[in-house]
Design a protein around this motif. Sequence first.
Motif, PDB file in Angstrom:
ATOM      1  N   PHE A  18      -3.972  -6.915  -1.562  1.00 46.01           N
ATOM      2  CA  PHE A  18      -2.639  -7.264  -2.061  1.00 46.01           C
ATOM      3  C   PHE A  18      -2.036  -6.168  -2.935  1.00 46.01           C
ATOM      4  O   PHE A  18      -0.818  -5.973  -2.946  1.00 46.01           O
ATOM      5  CB  PHE A  18      -2.662  -8.607  -2.781  1.00 46.01           C
ATOM      6  N   ALA A  19      -2.855  -5.411  -3.656  1.00 43.61           N
ATOM      7  CA  ALA A  19      -2.336  -4.292  -4.447  1.00 43.61           C
ATOM      8  C   ALA A  19      -1.777  -3.211  -3.523  1.00 43.61           C
ATOM      9  O   ALA A  19      -0.723  -2.628  -3.800  1.00 43.61           O
ATOM     10  CB  ALA A  19      -3.438  -3.724  -5.332  1.00 43.61           C
ATOM     11  N   SER A  20      -2.445  -2.956  -2.401  1.00 43.71           N
ATOM     12  CA  SER A  20      -1.958  -1.971  -1.426  1.00 43.71           C
ATOM     13  C   SER A  20      -0.628  -2.406  -0.831  1.00 43.71           C
ATOM     14  O   SER A  20       0.290  -1.591  -0.680  1.00 43.71           O
ATOM     15  CB  SER A  20      -2.975  -1.771  -0.307  1.00 43.71           C
ATOM     16  N   ILE A  21      -0.509  -3.672  -0.511  1.00 42.61           N
ATOM     17  CA  ILE A  21       0.744  -4.199   0.042  1.00 42.61           C
ATOM     18  C   ILE A  21       1.863  -4.083  -0.990  1.00 42.61           C
ATOM     19  O   ILE A  21       2.969  -3.633  -0.684  1.00 42.61           O
ATOM     20  CB  ILE A  21       0.566  -5.661   0.503  1.00 42.61           C
ATOM     21  N   LEU A  22       1.576  -4.474  -2.222  1.00 44.03           N
ATOM     22  CA  LEU A  22       2.575  -4.416  -3.288  1.00 44.03           C
ATOM     23  C   LEU A  22       2.988  -2.973  -3.584  1.00 44.03           C
ATOM     24  O   LEU A  22       4.172  -2.692  -3.759  1.00 44.03           O
ATOM     25  CB  LEU A  22       2.034  -5.092  -4.543  1.00 44.03           C
ATOM     26  N   GLU A  23       2.028  -2.061  -3.609  1.00 37.20           N
ATOM     27  CA  GLU A  23       2.336  -0.643  -3.834  1.00 37.20           C
ATOM     28  C   GLU A  23       3.276  -0.113  -2.757  1.00 37.20           C
ATOM     29  O   GLU A  23       4.243   0.581  -3.048  1.00 37.20           O
ATOM     30  CB  GLU A  23       1.053   0.189  -3.818  1.00 37.20           C
ATOM     31  N   GLY A  24       2.990  -0.429  -1.518  1.00 32.58           N
ATOM     32  CA  GLY A  24       3.827   0.017  -0.410  1.00 32.58           C
ATOM     33  C   GLY A  24       5.238  -0.543  -0.506  1.00 32.58           C
ATOM     34  O   GLY A  24       6.213   0.120  -0.165  1.00 32.58           O
TER      35      GLY A  24
END
Length: 135
Positions: free
Chosen positions: A120-126
Amino acid sequence: ALEGFFEEKLEKIRKNLLGPPSGKTFLFFVDDLNMPMTETYGAQPPIELLRQIINQKDDRNGGFYDLKKIGLFKRVQKTQFIAANAPPGGGRSVVTARLLRHFHLINVPDLNKETMMKIFASILEGFLVDFPPDF
């Protein structure tokens, strides 16, 4: 209700044969396969009807009986099924082995907290990359 769904989605090829339009194959996705409640004697009518439709060993299998014309068996051709379900419990029943034998089973275990945070952090960062830094 399930019979009506199949009669609505599939074309009538002959009096007792249903299928997709010519040259096509239908793929049905069944979500929450194990949601039908178990009756007093352990039966799950929607599950058994689905099993009967999927079972295509020979000309007498793979379909369902017409509710209006007693004795007319409507065969279903050129259809495939994909299903998903969660573990039994909390209103979900155990799916019978008679139905599961028609599927290839894939088990996806629960992810730990660290893995979920990374995803979820990767998705939010993107998603946040497009915003200006001072926003």
